[in-house]
Design an enzyme around this catalytic site. Structure first.
Site, PDB file in Angstrom:
ATOM      1  N   ASP A 134       0.810  -1.227   0.000  1.00 50.93           N
ATOM      2  CA  ASP A 134       0.000   0.000   0.000  1.00 50.93           C
ATOM      3  C   ASP A 134       0.844   1.280   0.000  1.00 50.93           C
ATOM      4  O   ASP A 134       0.344   2.342  -0.345  1.00 50.93           O
ATOM      5  CB  ASP A 134      -0.925   0.027   1.235  1.00 50.93           C
ATOM      6  CG  ASP A 134      -1.822  -1.199   1.309  1.00 50.93           C
ATOM      7  OD1 ASP A 134      -2.065  -1.812   0.256  1.00 50.93           O
ATOM      8  OD2 ASP A 134      -2.278  -1.542   2.421  1.00 50.93           O
ATOM      9  N   GLY A 177      -4.793  -1.374  -1.900  1.00 51.61           N
ATOM     10  CA  GLY A 177      -4.160  -0.147  -1.408  1.00 51.61           C
ATOM     11  C   GLY A 177      -4.775   0.335  -0.113  1.00 51.61           C
ATOM     12  O   GLY A 177      -4.404   1.379   0.411  1.00 51.61           O
ATOM     13  N   ARG A 271     -16.838  -4.133 -17.920  1.00 52.12           N
ATOM     14  CA  ARG A 271     -16.338  -5.354 -17.282  1.00 52.12           C
ATOM     15  C   ARG A 271     -15.416  -4.976 -16.109  1.00 52.12           C
ATOM     16  O   ARG A 271     -14.795  -3.910 -16.121  1.00 52.12           O
ATOM     17  CB  ARG A 271     -15.542  -6.206 -18.270  1.00 52.12           C
ATOM     18  CG  ARG A 271     -16.375  -6.775 -19.396  1.00 52.12           C
ATOM     19  CD  ARG A 271     -17.265  -7.910 -18.896  1.00 52.12           C
ATOM     20  NE  ARG A 271     -17.931  -8.605 -19.981  1.00 52.12           N
ATOM     21  CZ  ARG A 271     -19.122  -8.264 -20.491  1.00 52.12           C
ATOM     22  NH1 ARG A 271     -19.767  -7.214 -20.012  1.00 52.12           N
ATOM     23  NH2 ARG A 271     -19.657  -8.965 -21.483  1.00 52.12           N
TER      24      ARG A 271
HETATM   25  O1  F6P Z   1      -2.400  -3.999   3.411  1.00 58.18           O
HETATM   26  C1  F6P Z   1      -2.243  -4.865   2.348  1.00 58.18           C
HETATM   27  C2  F6P Z   1      -3.575  -5.276   1.775  1.00 58.18           C
HETATM   28  O2  F6P Z   1      -3.355  -6.137   0.697  1.00 58.18           O
HETATM   29  C3  F6P Z   1      -4.475  -4.118   1.370  1.00 58.18           C
HETATM   30  O3  F6P Z   1      -4.125  -3.573   0.135  1.00 58.18           O
HETATM   31  C4  F6P Z   1      -5.826  -4.781   1.391  1.00 58.18           C
HETATM   32  O4  F6P Z   1      -6.832  -3.834   1.669  1.00 58.18           O
HETATM   33  C5  F6P Z   1      -5.712  -5.762   2.537  1.00 58.18           C
HETATM   34  O5  F6P Z   1      -4.329  -5.970   2.746  1.00 58.18           O
HETATM   35  C6  F6P Z   1      -6.374  -7.090   2.289  1.00 58.18           C
HETATM   36  O6  F6P Z   1      -6.313  -7.797   3.479  1.00 58.18           O
HETATM   37  P1  F6P Z   1      -6.575  -9.352   3.625  1.00 58.18           P
HETATM   38  O7  F6P Z   1      -5.345 -10.062   3.164  1.00 58.18           O
HETATM   39  O8  F6P Z   1      -6.807  -9.524   5.064  1.00 58.18           O
HETATM   40  O9  F6P Z   1      -7.745  -9.693   2.757  1.00 58.18           O
END
Ligand code: F6P
Length: 353
Positions: A134, A177, A271
Protein backbone atom coordinates in the site's frame (compact mmCIF):
# COMPACT_ATOMS: atom_id res chain seq x y z
CA UNK A 1 26.03 -12.57 22.83
CA UNK A 2 23.07 -10.83 21.17
CA UNK A 3 19.64 -12.42 21.12
CA UNK A 4 17.27 -11.08 18.52
CA UNK A 5 13.61 -11.88 17.94
CA UNK A 6 12.09 -11.42 14.50
CA UNK A 7 8.53 -11.47 13.24
CA UNK A 8 6.46 -10.53 10.21
CA UNK A 9 2.98 -9.19 10.90
CA UNK A 10 -0.07 -8.07 8.90
CA UNK A 11 -0.69 -8.84 5.24
CA UNK A 12 2.27 -10.44 3.52
CA UNK A 13 4.04 -8.86 0.56
CA UNK A 14 7.05 -9.34 -1.63
CA UNK A 15 10.55 -8.87 -0.17
CA UNK A 16 9.74 -9.75 3.45
CA UNK A 17 12.22 -12.61 3.22
CA UNK A 18 14.75 -10.41 1.46
CA UNK A 19 14.50 -7.88 4.31
CA UNK A 20 14.96 -10.54 7.02
CA UNK A 21 17.91 -11.90 5.07
CA UNK A 22 19.39 -8.38 5.00
CA UNK A 23 19.08 -8.06 8.79
CA UNK A 24 20.43 -11.53 9.48
CA UNK A 25 23.38 -11.48 7.09
CA UNK A 26 24.50 -8.08 8.37
CA UNK A 27 24.21 -9.29 11.97
CA UNK A 28 26.06 -12.55 11.32
CA UNK A 29 28.86 -10.73 9.57
CA UNK A 30 29.28 -8.07 12.28
CA UNK A 31 28.66 -9.98 15.50
CA UNK A 32 30.37 -13.29 16.32
CA UNK A 33 27.76 -14.51 18.72
CA UNK A 34 24.21 -13.80 17.63
CA UNK A 35 21.09 -15.91 18.02
CA UNK A 36 17.98 -15.10 16.02
CA UNK A 37 14.57 -16.42 17.05
CA UNK A 38 11.82 -16.34 14.46
CA UNK A 39 8.30 -15.93 15.89
CA UNK A 40 5.63 -17.75 13.96
CA UNK A 41 2.65 -15.99 12.40
CA UNK A 42 3.32 -12.46 13.55
CA UNK A 43 2.64 -11.13 17.02
CA UNK A 44 0.66 -14.31 17.74
CA UNK A 45 3.96 -16.20 17.92
CA UNK A 46 5.22 -13.69 20.45
CA UNK A 47 2.00 -13.93 22.47
CA UNK A 48 1.95 -17.72 22.49
CA UNK A 49 5.70 -18.31 22.69
CA UNK A 50 5.74 -20.01 19.30
CA UNK A 51 9.17 -19.54 17.83
CA UNK A 52 12.12 -21.36 16.36
CA UNK A 53 15.82 -20.71 16.50
CA UNK A 54 16.94 -19.66 13.05
CA UNK A 55 20.31 -20.57 11.61
CA UNK A 56 22.36 -18.77 8.94
CA UNK A 57 21.24 -21.36 6.40
CA UNK A 58 17.59 -20.38 7.00
CA UNK A 59 18.39 -17.03 5.42
CA UNK A 60 20.05 -18.50 2.34
CA UNK A 61 18.14 -18.83 -0.91
CA UNK A 62 15.25 -16.63 0.22
CA UNK A 63 16.12 -13.35 -1.50
CA UNK A 64 13.73 -14.05 -4.34
CA UNK A 65 11.08 -15.97 -2.41
CA UNK A 66 7.75 -14.19 -1.92
CA UNK A 67 5.64 -14.45 1.24
CA UNK A 68 7.37 -14.94 4.57
CA UNK A 69 9.28 -17.92 5.93
CA UNK A 70 7.90 -17.08 9.39
CA UNK A 71 4.24 -16.90 8.45
CA UNK A 72 2.12 -13.89 9.32
CA UNK A 73 -1.25 -12.90 10.76
CA UNK A 74 -3.14 -9.83 11.79
CA UNK A 75 -3.47 -8.93 15.46
CA UNK A 76 -5.72 -5.85 15.27
CA UNK A 77 -4.25 -3.11 17.44
CA UNK A 78 -7.65 -2.15 18.85
CA UNK A 79 -7.99 -5.61 20.43
CA UNK A 80 -5.12 -4.67 22.73
CA UNK A 81 -7.27 -2.03 24.39
CA UNK A 82 -10.31 -4.31 24.61
CA UNK A 83 -10.95 -6.76 27.48
CA UNK A 84 -8.10 -9.27 27.53
CA UNK A 85 -5.83 -6.91 25.60
CA UNK A 86 -3.65 -6.08 28.59
CA UNK A 87 -3.02 -9.79 29.17
CA UNK A 88 -2.04 -10.20 25.51
CA UNK A 89 0.54 -7.43 25.88
CA UNK A 90 1.81 -9.02 29.11
CA UNK A 91 2.23 -12.36 27.31
CA UNK A 92 4.32 -10.69 24.60
CA UNK A 93 6.49 -9.05 27.25
CA UNK A 94 6.86 -12.36 29.06
CA UNK A 95 8.06 -14.23 25.95
CA UNK A 96 10.51 -11.40 25.24
CA UNK A 97 11.94 -11.44 28.74
CA UNK A 98 12.01 -15.24 29.07
CA UNK A 99 14.11 -15.43 25.93
CA UNK A 100 16.26 -12.56 27.27
CA UNK A 101 16.01 -10.81 23.94
CA UNK A 102 18.18 -7.77 23.26
CA UNK A 103 15.86 -6.57 20.54
CA UNK A 104 12.72 -7.45 18.62
CA UNK A 105 12.65 -6.75 14.87
CA UNK A 106 9.16 -6.41 13.43
CA UNK A 107 8.35 -6.19 9.76
CA UNK A 108 4.93 -4.79 9.11
CA UNK A 109 2.50 -2.15 7.99
CA UNK A 110 0.42 0.45 9.81
CA UNK A 111 -1.27 -1.80 12.37
CA UNK A 112 2.01 -3.54 13.11
CA UNK A 113 3.66 -0.19 13.80
CA UNK A 114 1.04 0.79 16.35
CA UNK A 115 1.73 -2.41 18.28
CA UNK A 116 5.50 -1.98 17.82
CA UNK A 117 5.25 1.50 19.32
CA UNK A 118 3.18 0.21 22.23
CA UNK A 119 5.72 -2.55 22.95
CA UNK A 120 8.51 0.02 22.74
CA UNK A 121 6.68 2.21 25.27
CA UNK A 122 6.28 -0.87 27.47
CA UNK A 123 10.07 -1.07 27.63
CA UNK A 124 10.91 -3.60 24.89
CA UNK A 125 13.75 -2.80 22.51
CA UNK A 126 12.00 -2.69 19.16
CA UNK A 127 13.18 -1.88 15.65
CA UNK A 128 10.84 -2.07 12.68
CA UNK A 129 10.92 -2.29 8.91
CA UNK A 130 8.20 -0.83 6.65
CA UNK A 131 6.52 -3.41 4.43
CA UNK A 132 3.31 -3.16 2.45
CA UNK A 133 2.07 -3.03 -1.10
CA UNK A 134 0.00 0.00 0.00
CA UNK A 135 3.01 2.33 0.52
CA UNK A 136 0.98 4.11 3.20
CA UNK A 137 3.43 4.08 6.11
CA UNK A 138 4.25 7.52 7.39
CA UNK A 139 7.96 8.32 7.75
CA UNK A 140 9.28 6.44 4.74
CA UNK A 141 9.37 7.55 1.12
CA UNK A 142 8.79 3.97 0.08
CA UNK A 143 7.75 0.64 1.55
CA UNK A 144 9.05 -2.64 0.20
CA UNK A 145 6.44 -4.70 -1.61
CA UNK A 146 5.01 -1.61 -3.29
CA UNK A 147 7.07 -1.60 -6.49
CA UNK A 148 6.60 -5.35 -6.99
CA UNK A 149 2.85 -4.87 -6.70
CA UNK A 150 3.01 -1.92 -9.13
CA UNK A 151 4.68 -4.23 -11.65
CA UNK A 152 1.99 -6.89 -11.21
CA UNK A 153 -0.89 -4.44 -11.61
CA UNK A 154 0.82 -2.76 -14.56
CA UNK A 155 0.92 -6.15 -16.23
CA UNK A 156 -2.82 -6.50 -15.56
CA UNK A 157 -3.44 -3.18 -17.33
CA UNK A 158 -1.27 -4.27 -20.25
CA UNK A 159 -3.37 -7.41 -20.65
CA UNK A 160 -6.67 -5.59 -20.18
CA UNK A 161 -5.72 -2.99 -22.80
CA UNK A 162 -5.72 -5.46 -25.66
CA UNK A 163 -9.00 -7.12 -24.76
CA UNK A 164 -10.69 -3.78 -23.93
CA UNK A 165 -9.59 -2.36 -27.28
CA UNK A 166 -10.66 -5.46 -29.21
CA UNK A 167 -14.18 -5.39 -27.76
CA UNK A 168 -14.56 -1.64 -27.41
CA UNK A 169 -15.41 -2.06 -23.74
CA UNK A 170 -15.06 -0.08 -20.57
CA UNK A 171 -12.93 -1.91 -18.03
CA UNK A 172 -12.58 -1.29 -14.33
CA UNK A 173 -9.50 -2.75 -12.69
CA UNK A 174 -9.90 -2.74 -8.92
CA UNK A 175 -6.55 -2.13 -7.26
CA UNK A 176 -5.62 -2.84 -3.63
CA UNK A 177 -4.16 -0.15 -1.41
CA UNK A 178 -6.48 -0.09 1.59
CA UNK A 179 -7.37 3.56 2.34
CA UNK A 180 -4.85 5.19 0.01
CA UNK A 181 -4.28 5.44 -3.73
CA UNK A 182 -0.53 4.96 -4.19
CA UNK A 183 -0.76 1.59 -5.90
CA UNK A 184 -3.64 2.69 -8.11
CA UNK A 185 -1.93 5.92 -9.09
CA UNK A 186 1.42 4.36 -9.96
CA UNK A 187 0.09 1.26 -11.69
CA UNK A 188 -2.62 3.26 -13.43
CA UNK A 189 -0.02 5.62 -14.82
CA UNK A 190 2.37 2.84 -15.78
CA UNK A 191 -0.47 0.88 -17.36
CA UNK A 192 -1.95 3.80 -19.30
CA UNK A 193 -5.30 4.01 -17.49
CA UNK A 194 -7.62 6.72 -18.82
CA UNK A 195 -9.33 7.31 -15.49
CA UNK A 196 -7.70 6.92 -12.06
CA UNK A 197 -9.91 6.93 -8.97
CA UNK A 198 -8.23 7.13 -5.57
CA UNK A 199 -9.63 7.64 -2.06
CA UNK A 200 -7.84 10.97 -1.69
CA UNK A 201 -9.80 12.46 -4.61
CA UNK A 202 -13.52 11.61 -4.40
CA UNK A 203 -15.08 11.27 -7.87
CA UNK A 204 -18.23 12.46 -9.55
CA UNK A 205 -19.87 9.92 -11.88
CA UNK A 206 -20.93 12.78 -14.21
CA UNK A 207 -17.28 13.44 -14.91
CA UNK A 208 -16.62 9.76 -15.58
CA UNK A 209 -19.52 9.50 -18.02
CA UNK A 210 -18.27 12.62 -19.82
CA UNK A 211 -14.76 11.19 -20.12
CA UNK A 212 -16.02 7.88 -21.51
CA UNK A 213 -18.35 9.61 -23.98
CA UNK A 214 -15.66 12.06 -25.07
CA UNK A 215 -13.27 9.21 -25.78
CA UNK A 216 -16.00 7.53 -27.82
CA UNK A 217 -16.49 10.73 -29.85
CA UNK A 218 -12.75 10.81 -30.48
CA UNK A 219 -12.91 7.32 -31.90
CA UNK A 220 -11.51 5.60 -28.81
CA UNK A 221 -14.05 2.88 -28.22
CA UNK A 222 -12.58 1.64 -24.97
CA UNK A 223 -11.83 3.22 -21.61
CA UNK A 224 -9.77 1.80 -18.78
CA UNK A 225 -10.41 2.82 -15.20
CA UNK A 226 -7.92 2.15 -12.41
CA UNK A 227 -10.12 2.15 -9.32
CA UNK A 228 -8.65 1.93 -5.83
CA UNK A 229 -10.46 -0.42 -3.48
CA UNK A 230 -10.93 2.60 -1.20
CA UNK A 231 -12.23 4.96 -3.93
CA UNK A 232 -15.40 6.82 -3.10
CA UNK A 233 -17.88 9.12 -4.83
CA UNK A 234 -18.28 12.76 -3.85
CA UNK A 235 -21.00 13.38 -1.31
CA UNK A 236 -22.60 15.71 -3.86
CA UNK A 237 -22.99 12.84 -6.37
CA UNK A 238 -26.67 12.29 -5.57
CA UNK A 239 -27.52 10.33 -8.71
CA UNK A 240 -24.94 7.62 -7.90
CA UNK A 241 -26.00 7.66 -4.26
CA UNK A 242 -29.63 7.05 -5.30
CA UNK A 243 -28.56 4.28 -7.68
CA UNK A 244 -26.59 2.52 -4.92
CA UNK A 245 -29.59 2.77 -2.58
CA UNK A 246 -31.89 1.22 -5.19
CA UNK A 247 -29.34 -1.44 -6.17
CA UNK A 248 -27.62 -2.48 -2.96
CA UNK A 249 -24.40 -4.45 -3.42
CA UNK A 250 -22.89 -7.00 -1.07
CA UNK A 251 -19.46 -6.13 -2.33
CA UNK A 252 -17.43 -3.98 0.10
CA UNK A 253 -15.95 -1.66 -2.50
CA UNK A 254 -17.57 0.73 -4.95
CA UNK A 255 -16.36 -1.25 -7.99
CA UNK A 256 -19.37 -3.36 -9.01
CA UNK A 257 -21.92 -0.63 -8.32
CA UNK A 258 -19.86 1.78 -10.38
CA UNK A 259 -19.60 -0.77 -13.21
CA UNK A 260 -23.34 -1.35 -13.46
CA UNK A 261 -24.08 2.37 -13.09
CA UNK A 262 -21.67 3.29 -15.89
CA UNK A 263 -23.04 0.52 -18.09
CA UNK A 264 -26.55 1.88 -17.64
CA UNK A 265 -25.54 5.49 -18.28
CA UNK A 266 -23.09 5.05 -21.16
CA UNK A 267 -24.75 2.02 -22.81
CA UNK A 268 -21.25 0.57 -23.13
CA UNK A 269 -20.34 -2.91 -21.99
CA UNK A 270 -18.49 -2.57 -18.68
CA UNK A 271 -16.34 -5.35 -17.28
CA UNK A 272 -14.54 -5.65 -13.94
CA UNK A 273 -11.17 -7.23 -13.23
CA UNK A 274 -10.02 -7.76 -9.66
CA UNK A 275 -6.43 -9.00 -9.42
CA UNK A 276 -6.86 -9.29 -5.64
CA UNK A 277 -4.18 -11.01 -3.62
CA UNK A 278 -2.10 -11.69 -6.73
CA UNK A 279 -0.87 -8.15 -6.07
CA UNK A 280 0.93 -9.35 -2.92
CA UNK A 281 2.27 -12.56 -4.36
CA UNK A 282 5.25 -13.87 -6.24
CA UNK A 283 8.85 -12.78 -6.40
CA UNK A 284 10.00 -9.32 -5.36
CA UNK A 285 11.14 -7.03 -8.19
CA UNK A 286 14.76 -5.92 -8.21
CA UNK A 287 13.92 -2.50 -6.69
CA UNK A 288 12.27 -4.17 -3.69
CA UNK A 289 15.16 -6.59 -3.28
CA UNK A 290 17.59 -3.68 -3.11
CA UNK A 291 15.37 -1.55 -0.85
CA UNK A 292 14.57 -4.33 1.61
CA UNK A 293 18.18 -5.52 1.75
CA UNK A 294 19.44 -2.03 2.44
CA UNK A 295 16.79 -1.27 5.09
CA UNK A 296 17.40 -4.70 6.66
CA UNK A 297 21.16 -4.21 6.83
CA UNK A 298 20.60 -0.77 8.37
CA UNK A 299 18.31 -2.33 10.99
CA UNK A 300 21.25 -4.56 11.97
CA UNK A 301 23.40 -1.44 12.44
CA UNK A 302 20.71 0.07 14.66
CA UNK A 303 20.68 -3.11 16.76
CA UNK A 304 24.45 -2.97 17.15
CA UNK A 305 24.31 0.74 18.06
CA UNK A 306 21.34 0.14 20.39
CA UNK A 307 19.24 2.71 18.53
CA UNK A 308 16.00 1.10 19.60
CA UNK A 309 12.49 2.48 19.21
CA UNK A 310 12.92 3.26 15.53
CA UNK A 311 11.61 2.23 12.14
CA UNK A 312 14.21 2.16 9.39
CA UNK A 313 12.60 4.33 6.73
CA UNK A 314 13.80 5.51 3.36
CA UNK A 315 14.22 9.24 3.86
CA UNK A 316 15.36 11.36 0.93
CA UNK A 317 16.66 8.21 -0.71
CA UNK A 318 18.66 6.93 2.28
CA UNK A 319 17.87 4.46 5.06
CA UNK A 320 17.22 6.48 8.18
CA UNK A 321 15.92 5.81 11.72
CA UNK A 322 12.47 7.33 12.26
CA UNK A 323 11.05 7.16 15.83
CA UNK A 324 8.20 4.64 16.17
CA UNK A 325 6.29 7.22 18.18
CA UNK A 326 6.23 9.45 15.08
CA UNK A 327 5.25 6.67 12.71
CA UNK A 328 2.49 4.97 14.70
CA UNK A 329 -1.08 5.96 13.97
CA UNK A 330 -0.35 8.12 10.93
CA UNK A 331 -1.24 7.45 7.33
CA UNK A 332 0.82 8.52 4.31
CA UNK A 333 -1.73 9.56 1.71
CA UNK A 334 -1.39 10.70 -1.88
CA UNK A 335 -1.36 14.50 -2.04
CA UNK A 336 -3.99 15.52 -4.61
CA UNK A 337 -1.74 18.47 -5.47
CA UNK A 338 1.39 16.35 -5.91
CA UNK A 339 3.52 16.60 -9.02
CA UNK A 340 2.47 13.11 -10.09
CA UNK A 341 -1.25 13.86 -9.88
CA UNK A 342 -0.77 17.20 -11.59
CA UNK A 343 1.24 15.78 -14.47
CA UNK A 344 -1.29 12.97 -14.86
CA UNK A 345 -4.06 15.52 -15.12
CA UNK A 346 -1.96 17.64 -17.46
CA UNK A 347 -1.87 14.81 -19.98
CA UNK A 348 -5.60 14.23 -19.82
CA UNK A 349 -6.06 11.48 -17.22
CA UNK A 350 -9.31 12.01 -15.36
CA UNK A 351 -9.50 11.61 -11.59
CA UNK A 352 -13.24 12.14 -11.75
CA UNK A 353 -13.03 15.39 -9.76
O1 F6P B 1 -2.40 -4.00 3.41
C1 F6P B 1 -2.24 -4.87 2.35
C2 F6P B 1 -3.58 -5.28 1.77
O2 F6P B 1 -3.36 -6.14 0.70
C3 F6P B 1 -4.47 -4.12 1.37
O3 F6P B 1 -4.13 -3.57 0.13
C4 F6P B 1 -5.83 -4.78 1.39
O4 F6P B 1 -6.83 -3.83 1.67
C5 F6P B 1 -5.71 -5.76 2.54
O5 F6P B 1 -4.33 -5.97 2.75
C6 F6P B 1 -6.37 -7.09 2.29
O6 F6P B 1 -6.31 -7.80 3.48
P1 F6P B 1 -6.58 -9.35 3.62
O7 F6P B 1 -5.34 -10.06 3.16
O8 F6P B 1 -6.81 -9.52 5.06
O9 F6P B 1 -7.74 -9.69 2.76
Amino acid sequence: MKKIGMLTSGGDCQALNAAMRGVAKALYSKIDDVVIYGFENGYKGLVNGEYRKLKPKDFSGILTVGGTILGTSRLPFKTLSEPGGKETVEKMKKTYSELKLDCLIVLGGNGTHKTANLLSKEGLNVISLPKTIDNDIWGTDMTFGFQSAVDIVTNVFDCIHTTAASHGRVFIVEVMGHKVGWLTLHSGLAGGADIILIPEIPFSTDKLIKTINKREEEGKSFTILAVAEGAKAKKSDKSFEEYCKKNPSNYETVTYSLASFLQEKTKKEVRVTVPGHMQRGGIPCSYDRVLSTSLGATAAELIINKQYGNMVGLVNGRPFPVPLSEVAGKLKEVDPESALVRSSKAMGISFGD
